[in-house]
Design a protein around this motif. Structure first.
Motif, PDB file in Angstrom:
ATOM      1  N   VAL B   4      47.165  35.319  39.426  1.00  0.00           N
ATOM      2  CA  VAL B   4      47.602  34.051  40.064  1.00  0.00           C
ATOM      3  C   VAL B   4      48.018  34.179  41.480  1.00  0.00           C
ATOM      4  N   GLN B   6      49.374  32.827  45.205  1.00  0.00           N
ATOM      5  CA  GLN B   6      50.598  32.438  45.869  1.00  0.00           C
ATOM      6  C   GLN B   6      50.085  30.755  46.088  1.00  0.00           C
ATOM      7  N   SER B  49      42.757  50.386  37.257  1.00  0.00           N
ATOM      8  CA  SER B  49      44.004  49.988  37.486  1.00  0.00           C
ATOM      9  C   SER B  49      43.773  48.798  38.243  1.00  0.00           C
ATOM     10  N   ASP B  51      46.092  46.309  38.285  1.00  0.00           N
ATOM     11  CA  ASP B  51      47.428  45.981  38.890  1.00  0.00           C
ATOM     12  C   ASP B  51      47.483  46.155  40.231  1.00  0.00           C
ATOM     13  N   ALA B  52      46.480  46.877  40.860  1.00  0.00           N
ATOM     14  CA  ALA B  52      46.736  47.233  42.238  1.00  0.00           C
ATOM     15  C   ALA B  52      46.140  46.012  43.225  1.00  0.00           C
ATOM     16  N   LEU B  53      45.398  45.139  42.438  1.00  0.00           N
ATOM     17  CA  LEU B  53      45.010  43.869  43.276  1.00  0.00           C
ATOM     18  C   LEU B  53      46.081  43.036  43.607  1.00  0.00           C
ATOM     19  N   VAL B  54      47.084  42.966  43.143  1.00  0.00           N
ATOM     20  CA  VAL B  54      48.368  42.366  43.611  1.00  0.00           C
ATOM     21  C   VAL B  54      48.626  42.606  45.066  1.00  0.00           C
ATOM     22  N   ASN B  55      47.983  43.617  45.749  1.00  0.00           N
ATOM     23  CA  ASN B  55      48.128  43.778  47.197  1.00  0.00           C
ATOM     24  C   ASN B  55      47.248  43.142  48.020  1.00  0.00           C
ATOM     25  N   LEU B  56      46.474  42.406  47.294  1.00  0.00           N
ATOM     26  CA  LEU B  56      45.492  41.780  48.079  1.00  0.00           C
ATOM     27  C   LEU B  56      46.071  40.559  48.841  1.00  0.00           C
ATOM     28  N   GLU B  60      49.649  36.440  43.950  1.00  0.00           N
ATOM     29  CA  GLU B  60      51.284  36.316  43.579  1.00  0.00           C
ATOM     30  C   GLU B  60      51.541  37.529  42.607  1.00  0.00           C
ATOM     31  N   VAL B  63      48.244  38.708  35.579  1.00  0.00           N
ATOM     32  CA  VAL B  63      48.918  38.839  34.104  1.00  0.00           C
ATOM     33  C   VAL B  63      47.811  39.102  33.177  1.00  0.00           C
TER      34      VAL B  63
END
Lengths: 366, 366, 366, 366
Positions: B4, B6, B49, B51-56, B60, B63
């Motif tokens: 998702v 921002q 892993s 979930d590390a993509l959330v740092n790009l 936002e 999921v």
């Protein structure tokens, strides 16, 4: 210990409880109230499983009066314990920051991170060689190779390191390399591991279990002190609650409760405690303001590619900001932190340029 | 997996996430919404892993769409797994009750209890030789001597037994004696112990951690299945909540959730789940009504003198009542339990007289 | 009440606490232990805010001994209270099921549902006219129009109804229409509403707050009884915990705790308690097996189009299955439920055909 | 919104979900994965109860993408909202401390407390006239007489005051006297009260419910903003967890989460948040370090005789210490607080002597 009798308890039932208490070595003092009788039992509750008395006829409940722990208690030792990891004292006036990646992934990754955190003011390196992972399909750590990398990075940077040990069988190996052993949250009540780690005589970083009460946590520390090793640092890292906006709920009141009841130093891990790098800096400041003796922070040179806990890892530049802000708060609460200059507000981030140069040197060597 | 973005994410940020997903082996499908863009990522999340993509930049949140476990999943195997402990099948139509004292204290204590629970209909004996205790000052178990007592009682009564193993180093010893190995709640995420216990090929009774989500619990079971051992029985034993009227909060909805998602059998421990013997019988009935495949119940011949968990241990006569009531509920939900006669309501407690005679015989021998 | 003094409390501090207790009307009984002194205080704690004593010098903590509630307590009244809603007794041998939609949406929707649940054996209708919704953008209920619809459906079907009241100002209006008033979980500690609703003399269905201890829940009921209205039915509906596989964690041990301490009837709401219709039937069975006096169940003729709580609403056919299964469990625990025939296994779902015919009649009228 | 289909969902089921989404005004974008199909739904979820779609055949779950709140969101308004209580701005650079007793007990008690907290630097007075008490036998407040006392003390000291309103019927009365209305934790989801209080146009202090997620809390604030009143201050006051060493667990990460998602100011109540005066000062410091805009603190001139919340009330001298320590931390995080001098460490407690003189003057008058 107080034995509370049921409202309708008979004289015989009360007498039987008193007899049983005397058998167990207590002196029994019944107080006859209007609605209920309570029996004060004088003696040392720790010696026996007295909660079983609740099964005697007429007993409503047992209320313990003494704290169940001794060696970790301020009642026994009223001066703060200072633990030393590779010469760095934890529990004194200085705030100590331990930083590094969740998992050791490669020598380059660790070396770059170590230099970065050192230049920002961290005094101890953290990094996992053995990783407890929720899923068997996640990266499980480099194991002994990871320990060797940690040792080489220590040699080059001068930073002592703390690393987690997961299994009693690995304790000798990890103790051979590490300056301090970490017991993770999921192993806080792995009592065999506590004993084995304690017996090495190394400093132990004991994380709070994610559903552990503060009392249970202090009892876990008691297991270590009971091996003759007083070198325990407690680490608050968040507890499980219903809130899902953060991965865990960081319980900063635990600092005040621990300081009231124990002489052991306590640090805070805002990275696991929140699970989101955006919240790490404010919670690190709050931890120091609440009275913590230090911090444990996850830093990764490229969080978006971290093999473990990327979402909560700080980029080195954010870590530098953290160190500066923590130093200011430390001064405000009458302590000092290595990250800031001594002047009250004149703190300036140390050079990311220097870190990049260092990293290039390492790459060339590799 | 869905990424998702921002609200203000730029085209470049979206493009960069897509590129990164392709690098990781996913196919990226952006959907441009009115307020936010989401990117569907097709591929196998378990491999990385992610979930590390959330740092790009511009991301936002991530999921996950796929369940993180495989081998324990009903999606993989849609028929119930039946686990056998010493020939007793768990997970079929019959309700299986495992009962015995918290800790093995002596041969007499265990023998009396074993005969009592057997006569009442229990099919498997439980008893701790290695005890995980919150306080270092509590009774820690008879260790190997406890295993020997368990084996002698099995020989005499014919009841197979399950007992807890705490330490990877003890796995061979415990596996030599026991019919099934128990992994306790505090070790549910002791991943090394899961692997080592799994590798013995013995049936494993896997208790839910007291702050473990059902998903984490199934992932712990996945560690065992991943060793090639499919013989896992899940055991719900209460979770930590704010309520203090009971020691833990027994989560009976977990039975329905497990049955919906996994093929593994699940039993319930109402003794630890409530911490109070008065609540054990109604919660045992409720567990069976909710669909549990069996029960794990603490029974002690003299709860007021138990060295461990006295407050939650049933006296043998109460246990007999439990077995009768459970049998009636089992029939009501289309199952059978050994404690009751086949007639719907004609259940009659088996003889406490017989148990007392047996106990006297044992005392004479001793 | 027991006052526990700190380890180093002085004679003067102990004397001052005793004096203060005498001032407050207690008799003080100090017991001098080896490590700590405790002071038993005889008298009625309920009269004063004695926890403030913890601020006196040398005091460590205050341990209450008496239960804080009286009127709801079994110590006061040892026979079960039977509450009647429109003539239907709750708290006796019969299990009572209250069913209906989360919100009243239209006369047709409610009429169809009411006939369906009645034919399946429900004895009381539920349906919300005033809806407490987490978001201001969600459907807030038909308000008085909803009450009128409920009354018309009662007239046609003969089912008395219970409906929620949210605001003290609405109490007279709701009481004019409803057979029983529901106090929702979010209002459990809306003490003014408790008093106002209690003062109507109508039966009150008091849901447990989602973070309320059982003791706080009984104290909320005490507020109602204190108005002179003994007609209170408690309703367990799940508490907030860390588990996210279900919307709440249904605490079935609460039934046993309530039955031990109070004379009030208790029912269970497995719909809110799980938040997922797939889990409603097994948890309904479990609630009855644990000793609940009834159930509150959400039923909607077309759950996928429900304006409220669709995910947890049962389709009428599933509700029929629930009633049959509940009836079987009720018999197993020595009770009867309207949904099943008296023969042990001969239960047969009542006619969905009949319901459909009824619905068509209603449509023709409209 | 994303609709996740079950692994075996058929083409027809997928088509039906798409049709239903179109009916509801969404555009449907299916993405066919290897194991599961997901359907992106573009449109405004807030308009409808879309979670009911989970009941359509083949649907596994619904994943919301948009935040459920709008008016409180930073996405709508990206600058901090500054709320004014009697001219005191909250949400700007200055830290604002609101202090006073739990309950107004008498004019003298309040006057002494008000002068004390004012001299220590508090800018707003707090005090309860209507008290929500767990037990019907506890002191319930002076009601209108309490409001009058608050008004007289305001007149004398110049401190504006905030006080709790419990009942929609009391809103006009309380709004007539108070500078700001407090909605207590137990009423956070009393939606009628939110609307009624919001409609007065007065500033609203909205406490977090003790089991409320941050999202639910922001939705409660949304109810108030939806009345056209943007003057909302959020107040974190601790959540219910398993830990019993403190009365609640203060969730300081909530500050960071709120600051990330909303423009509203947020303050912290360390008195309720810990329930123990010994922990109030360190947690107050931590709250400011974490980024809170102010504090709400309970102060009583004689905590051991307080009629309400004595154990967590600060003595005025401890409150002065709090103000000094908070001022130092405020400076460290780039803010200012009224309690300390501008010099970094030169803060000196303001005169308890002055307070005592004032108190004597009041006594003489009375």
């Amino acid at each position: 210990m107080i034995v509370v009798m049921q409202p309708g308890a008979t004289r015989e039932e009360i007498a039987m409880v008193c007899r049983r208490l005397e058998e167990l070595g207590f002196k029994a003092h019944p107080i006859y109230g209007q609605e209920k009788t309570v029996i004060g039992a004088i003696g040392d509750k720790r010696a026996l499983s007295s909660d079983a008395l609740v099964n005697l006829p007429g007993v409503e409940k047992i209320v313990p009066i003494l704290k169940p722990y001794k060696l970790v208690s301020k009642e026994l030792k009223n001066t703060p314990t200072i633990v030393r990891i590779g010469g760095v004292p934890i529990g004194g006036r200085s705030i100590v920051v331990m930083a590094g990646p969740c998992a050791v992934e490669s020598e380059e990754q660790l070396m770059v991170t170590a230099w970065a955190v050192k230049e920002a003011g961290a005094q101890i390196l953290r990094g996992g060689a053995f990783k407890p992972r929720t899923s068997p399909y996640s990266f499980q750590g480099l194991e002994e190779e990871g320990l060797k990398i940690l040792a080489r990075v220590r040699e080059e940077t001068g930073l002592p390191f703390v690393t987690e040990v997961l299994d009693t069988r690995d304790v000798p190996l990890v103790a051979e390399y590490a300056d301090a052993l970490q017991i993770g949250a999921r192993n806080m009540q792995n009592f065999r591991l506590l004993k084995e780690a304690g017996a090495t005589g190394k400093p132990i970083l004991l994380k709070r279990g994610l559903a552990a009460t503060i009392e249970e946590w202090l009892l876990a520390a008691e297991y270590i002190l009971d091996t003759g090793n007083p070198q325990v640092i407690l680490c608050e890292r968040g507890i499980r609650t219903f809130e899902t906006a953060t991965r865990f709920t960081l319980d900063l009141a635990a600092i005040a409760v621990v300081k009231e009841n124990s002489h052991l130093p306590i640090i805070v891990d805002p990275s696991h405690g929140t699970g989101n790098w955006k919240y790490v800096v404010p919670l690190a400041r709050a931890a120091i303001a609440a009275g913590a003796d230090g911090l444990l922070v996850e830093v990764h040179p490229d969080p978006a590619r971290a093999l473990c806990d990327g979402p909560q890892s700080l980029h080195p530049e954010t870590f530098e900001r953290l160190m500066g802000e923590v130093a200011a708060v430390a001064l405000a609460v009458g302590r000092v932190a290595a990250g800031g200059s001594e002047s009250c507000w004149g703190w300036k981030p140390v050079g990311t340029e220097a870190i990049k140069r260092k990293a290039q040197t390492i790459k060339r060597k590799a």
